[in-house]
Motif scaffolding. Structure first.
Motif, PDB file in Angstrom:
ATOM      1  N   ARG A   1       0.836  -1.202   0.000  1.00 46.40           N
ATOM      2  CA  ARG A   1       0.000   0.000   0.000  1.00 46.40           C
ATOM      3  C   ARG A   1       0.870   1.251   0.000  1.00 46.40           C
ATOM      4  NH1 ARG A   1      -3.527  -3.413   2.745  1.00 46.40           N
ATOM      5  NH2 ARG A   1      -2.682  -3.034   4.819  1.00 46.40           N
TER       6      ARG A   1
ATOM      7  N   LYS B   1       2.081   1.732  -3.552  1.00 49.69           N
ATOM      8  CA  LYS B   1       0.976   2.268  -4.342  1.00 49.69           C
ATOM      9  C   LYS B   1       0.782   3.758  -4.064  1.00 49.69           C
ATOM     10  CE  LYS B   1      -3.905   1.394  -5.292  1.00 49.69           C
ATOM     11  NZ  LYS B   1      -5.059   0.544  -4.996  1.00 49.69           N
TER      12      LYS B   1
ATOM     13  N   PRO C   1      -1.741   5.282 -12.940  1.00 43.76           N
ATOM     14  CA  PRO C   1      -2.457   4.030 -13.190  1.00 43.76           C
ATOM     15  C   PRO C   1      -2.739   3.885 -14.686  1.00 43.76           C
ATOM     16  CG  PRO C   1      -3.502   5.262 -11.414  1.00 43.76           C
ATOM     17  CD  PRO C   1      -2.466   6.159 -12.029  1.00 43.76           C
TER      18      PRO C   1
ATOM     19  N   GLY D   1      -4.847  -3.480 -14.489  1.00 42.92           N
ATOM     20  CA  GLY D   1      -4.923  -4.428 -13.381  1.00 42.92           C
ATOM     21  C   GLY D   1      -6.271  -5.119 -13.416  1.00 42.92           C
TER      22      GLY D   1
ATOM     23  N   SER E   1      -7.632  -7.082 -10.969  1.00 39.10           N
ATOM     24  CA  SER E   1      -8.271  -7.337  -9.683  1.00 39.10           C
ATOM     25  C   SER E   1      -7.695  -6.374  -8.667  1.00 39.10           C
ATOM     26  CB  SER E   1      -8.032  -8.779  -9.224  1.00 39.10           C
ATOM     27  OG  SER E   1      -6.695  -8.925  -8.780  1.00 39.10           O
ATOM     28  N   SER E   2      -8.244  -6.388  -7.461  1.00 42.71           N
ATOM     29  CA  SER E   2      -7.737  -5.493  -6.419  1.00 42.71           C
ATOM     30  C   SER E   2      -6.340  -5.897  -5.969  1.00 42.71           C
ATOM     31  CB  SER E   2      -8.692  -5.489  -5.225  1.00 42.71           C
ATOM     32  OG  SER E   2      -8.779  -6.796  -4.691  1.00 42.71           O
ATOM     33  N   ASP E   3      -5.911  -7.126  -6.282  1.00 43.96           N
ATOM     34  CA  ASP E   3      -4.574  -7.585  -5.908  1.00 43.96           C
ATOM     35  C   ASP E   3      -3.519  -7.211  -6.933  1.00 43.96           C
ATOM     36  OD1 ASP E   3      -5.566  -8.714  -3.610  1.00 43.96           O
ATOM     37  OD2 ASP E   3      -5.862 -10.678  -4.529  1.00 43.96           O
ATOM     38  N   ARG E   4      -3.935  -6.686  -8.070  1.00 36.25           N
ATOM     39  CA  ARG E   4      -2.986  -6.314  -9.130  1.00 36.25           C
ATOM     40  C   ARG E   4      -3.222  -4.860  -9.516  1.00 36.25           C
ATOM     41  NH1 ARG E   4      -2.227 -11.065 -13.480  1.00 36.25           N
ATOM     42  NH2 ARG E   4      -0.508  -9.708 -14.070  1.00 36.25           N
ATOM     43  N   ASP E   5      -2.231  -4.031  -9.260  1.00 38.11           N
ATOM     44  CA  ASP E   5      -2.289  -2.627  -9.623  1.00 38.11           C
ATOM     45  C   ASP E   5      -1.148  -2.354 -10.585  1.00 38.11           C
ATOM     46  OD1 ASP E   5      -4.432  -1.600  -7.819  1.00 38.11           O
ATOM     47  OD2 ASP E   5      -3.081  -2.363  -6.293  1.00 38.11           O
ATOM     48  N   VAL E   6      -1.471  -1.816 -11.768  1.00 35.68           N
ATOM     49  CA  VAL E   6      -0.478  -1.596 -12.804  1.00 35.68           C
ATOM     50  C   VAL E   6      -0.334  -0.099 -13.042  1.00 35.68           C
ATOM     51  CG1 VAL E   6       0.183  -2.122 -15.180  1.00 35.68           C
ATOM     52  CG2 VAL E   6      -1.126  -3.793 -13.859  1.00 35.68           C
ATOM     53  N   TYR E   7       0.929   0.361 -13.103  1.00 31.63           N
ATOM     54  CA  TYR E   7       1.232   1.776 -13.293  1.00 31.63           C
ATOM     55  C   TYR E   7       2.228   1.924 -14.426  1.00 31.63           C
ATOM     56  CZ  TYR E   7      -0.940   2.412  -8.762  1.00 31.63           C
ATOM     57  OH  TYR E   7      -1.831   2.423  -7.728  1.00 31.63           O
TER      58      TYR E   7
ATOM     59  N   GLU F   1       4.091  -3.179 -11.757  1.00 28.80           N
ATOM     60  CA  GLU F   1       2.889  -3.845 -11.271  1.00 28.80           C
ATOM     61  C   GLU F   1       3.118  -4.271  -9.832  1.00 28.80           C
ATOM     62  OE1 GLU F   1      -0.306  -7.337 -12.372  1.00 28.80           O
ATOM     63  OE2 GLU F   1       1.293  -6.871 -13.778  1.00 28.80           O
TER      64      GLU F   1
END
Length: 110
Positions: free
Chosen positions: A46, A49, A59, A63, A65-71, A81
């Motif tokens: 977090r 992120k 962003p 991504g 799902s909430s478990d994968r955040d891609v920037y 990621e």
């Protein structure tokens, strides 16, 4: 592609991204680079992120799902990621390099 396996608060991840962006800008390279920031402690992820926009990443919406955040980098071809352990294991990704800065016990004993 690089896996930062013990990403912590993201310092090494952002350092890698910065070095790659600088190299790409000065060499006029259009090669895309991909970094996965992983840690076993969700709070640390977090923090990564929360720092993304401060270090020039936005962003990119891929991504799934909430478990994968891609920037994606605002400049340069670097994508970061963020993945937790279960998502990383399920992804079956392969990497060109893995950075492991294993946590220290701070005891001073080897």
């Amino acid at each position: 592609s690089i896996l930062d396996y013990c990403a912590g608060n993201g310092g090494k991840t952002f350092g890698l991204a910065s070095a790659i962006r600088t190299q790409c800008l000065f060499s006029n390279s259009s090669q895309a680079s991909y970094i996965v920031a992983h840690d076993v402690v969700d709070e640390r992820l977090r923090q990564v992120k929360g720092s993304m926009s401060r270090v020039g990443f936005v962003p990119n919406g891929s991504g799934d799902s909430s478990d994968r955040d891609v920037y994606a980098a605002e400049r340069g071809n670097v994508t970061i990621e963020i993945m937790n352990s279960s998502t990383l294991e399920a992804s079956c990704l392969e990497f060109d390099a893995v950075l492991v800065d294993a946590p220290c016990s701070s005891s001073g004993v080897l």
